[in-house]
Design a protein around this motif. Structure first.
Motif, mmCIF file in Angstrom:
data_model
loop_
_atom_site.group_PDB
_atom_site.id
_atom_site.type_symbol
_atom_site.label_atom_id
_atom_site.label_comp_id
_atom_site.label_asym_id
_atom_site.label_seq_id
_atom_site.Cartn_x
_atom_site.Cartn_y
_atom_site.Cartn_z
ATOM 1 N N GLU A 113 1.010 -1.216 0.050
ATOM 2 C CA GLU A 113 0.046 -0.241 0.351
ATOM 3 C C GLU A 113 0.925 1.194 0.330
ATOM 4 O OE1 GLU A 113 -2.937 -0.368 3.349
ATOM 5 O OE2 GLU A 113 -4.080 -1.932 2.032
ATOM 6 N N VAL A 114 2.169 1.036 -0.252
ATOM 7 C CA VAL A 114 3.054 2.581 -0.507
ATOM 8 C C VAL A 114 3.281 3.218 -2.097
ATOM 9 C CG1 VAL A 114 5.366 3.044 -0.401
ATOM 10 C CG2 VAL A 114 3.955 1.530 1.655
ATOM 11 N N TYR A 115 3.234 2.104 -2.663
ATOM 12 C CA TYR A 115 3.570 2.847 -4.103
ATOM 13 C C TYR A 115 2.674 1.649 -5.166
ATOM 14 C CZ TYR A 115 6.611 2.567 -8.620
ATOM 15 O OH TYR A 115 6.817 2.638 -10.107
ATOM 16 N N PHE A 116 2.389 2.951 -6.573
ATOM 17 C CA PHE A 116 1.583 1.863 -7.718
ATOM 18 C C PHE A 116 2.447 3.026 -8.452
ATOM 19 C CE2 PHE A 116 -1.294 4.371 -5.798
ATOM 20 C CZ PHE A 116 -1.202 5.661 -7.089
ATOM 21 N N ARG A 117 2.264 2.099 -9.992
ATOM 22 C CA ARG A 117 2.391 2.826 -11.344
ATOM 23 C C ARG A 117 1.437 2.708 -12.054
ATOM 24 N NH1 ARG A 117 7.644 0.204 -12.152
ATOM 25 N NH2 ARG A 117 6.320 -1.369 -13.494
ATOM 26 N N LEU A 118 1.363 4.031 -12.787
ATOM 27 C CA LEU A 118 -0.054 3.500 -14.125
ATOM 28 C C LEU A 118 0.214 3.687 -14.602
ATOM 29 C CD1 LEU A 118 -3.184 6.087 -11.603
ATOM 30 C CD2 LEU A 118 -3.256 2.393 -12.146
ATOM 31 N N HIS A 119 0.233 3.087 -15.768
ATOM 32 C CA HIS A 119 0.581 3.409 -17.479
ATOM 33 C C HIS A 119 -0.826 4.180 -17.888
ATOM 34 C CE1 HIS A 119 0.494 1.479 -21.820
ATOM 35 N NE2 HIS A 119 1.473 2.991 -21.437
ATOM 36 N N VAL A 120 -0.623 5.502 -18.406
ATOM 37 C CA VAL A 120 -1.410 6.462 -18.697
ATOM 38 C C VAL A 120 -2.023 6.278 -20.113
ATOM 39 C CG1 VAL A 120 -3.102 8.555 -18.421
ATOM 40 C CG2 VAL A 120 -2.304 7.351 -16.607
ATOM 41 N N ASP A 121 -2.650 5.729 -21.699
ATOM 42 C CA ASP A 121 -2.802 5.905 -22.783
ATOM 43 C C ASP A 121 -3.557 7.142 -23.022
ATOM 44 O OD1 ASP A 121 -2.803 5.230 -24.601
ATOM 45 O OD2 ASP A 121 -3.482 3.775 -25.482
ATOM 46 N N ILE A 122 -3.214 8.124 -23.251
ATOM 47 C CA ILE A 122 -4.380 9.026 -24.006
ATOM 48 C C ILE A 122 -4.252 9.834 -25.632
ATOM 49 C CG2 ILE A 122 -4.614 11.624 -23.372
ATOM 50 C CD1 ILE A 122 -2.210 11.517 -21.360
ATOM 51 N N LYS A 123 -5.869 9.035 -25.680
ATOM 52 C CA LYS A 123 -6.411 10.078 -26.667
ATOM 53 C C LYS A 123 -7.136 10.838 -27.311
ATOM 54 C CE LYS A 123 -5.683 5.339 -28.238
ATOM 55 N NZ LYS A 123 -7.107 4.317 -27.758
ATOM 56 N N LEU A 124 -6.257 11.843 -27.270
ATOM 57 C CA LEU A 124 -7.481 13.708 -27.545
ATOM 58 C C LEU A 124 -8.028 13.753 -28.546
ATOM 59 C CD1 LEU A 124 -3.497 15.870 -26.054
ATOM 60 C CD2 LEU A 124 -6.174 14.880 -24.546
ATOM 61 N N TYR A 125 -9.159 14.249 -28.815
ATOM 62 C CA TYR A 125 -10.444 13.847 -30.233
ATOM 63 C C TYR A 125 -10.812 15.708 -30.477
ATOM 64 C CZ TYR A 125 -10.570 9.220 -29.718
ATOM 65 O OH TYR A 125 -10.418 7.758 -29.973
ATOM 66 N N GLU A 126 -10.088 16.506 -29.231
ATOM 67 C CA GLU A 126 -10.204 18.137 -29.762
ATOM 68 C C GLU A 126 -9.176 18.383 -29.445
ATOM 69 O OE1 GLU A 126 -13.051 20.249 -28.068
ATOM 70 O OE2 GLU A 126 -14.960 18.801 -28.367
ATOM 71 N N CYS A 127 -8.530 19.219 -30.405
ATOM 72 C CA CYS A 127 -6.831 19.659 -30.279
ATOM 73 C C CYS A 127 -6.477 20.531 -31.226
ATOM 74 C CB CYS A 127 -5.472 19.115 -31.146
ATOM 75 S SG CYS A 127 -5.038 17.300 -30.301
#
Length: 187
Positions: A172-186
């Motif tokens: 309960e001390v460390y976590f890592r998230l993988h974030v895959d971002i798809k932008l549809y309004e730029c």
């Protein structure tokens, strides 16, 4: 009366044509993202002993709880603020390309579930600006989508979806998230 029937028939024919133009081979067409980014962010919760390495802290807890240990019953009631490094790979010691800053709160008693509100602050040679995220995070689901609700700089007024995946965790001390971002309004 016949002209009303003719107008109704024309209206439904028009709806049929506009609906079928959005179909290709039986599937709806998908919009392509205008930007696609992938990052990892690393969260190290302060546990009373790791002040030098901690990147997040419990700032609120249920009555009588210790703010250096996550609450029992799926951490319900804990509120955590964070300032986590963002990297391009899953190595905590890689050179950060920015910071993830915000908060998450555990808001469900019967399973691990949180609500996220945070910003990616990017300041490197590839990207300058912020990306803002908000949404529910059913932690035990392999991939979860949260909303991209805006940004600044290279991401001014960006809108899209961020698919979040837990890449690793240690107790309960460390976590890592993988974030895959798809932008549809730029802009």
């Amino acid at each position: 009366m016949e002209s009303t029937t003719l107008y109704a028939l024309f209206f439904f024919f028009h709806l049929y044509l506009s609906g079928s133009s959005a179909m290709q081979h039986g599937k709806k067409t998908q919009h392509q993202p205008c930007k696609h980014l992938k990052f990892f962010f690393h969260d190290i919760i302060y546990n009373g002993k790791n002040a030098e390495n901690a990147t997040s802290a419990i700032v609120a807890a249920p009555e009588g709880s210790n703010r250096t240990i996550l609450a029992p019953q799926n951490h319900f009631g804990n509120v955590v603020v964070f300032d986590d490094p963002i990297t391009l790979d899953n190595n905590l010691h890689s050179i950060p390309v920015g910071r993830a800053q915000g908060m998450y709160l555990y808001d469900k008693k019967d399973t691990f579930y949180s609500w996220l509100g945070f910003t990616f602050l990017l300041n490197n040679t590839d990207h300058q600006g912020t990306i803002n995220f908000i949404g529910a995070d059913p932690i035990l689901v392999k991939t979860r989508d949260i909303s991209v609700v805006g940004g600044t700089g290279d991401f001014a007024m960006a809108r899209g979806i961020a698919t979040v995946m837990t890449d690793a965790f240690e107790g309960e001390v460390y976590f890592r998230l993988h974030v895959d971002i798809k932008l549809y309004e730029c802009w």
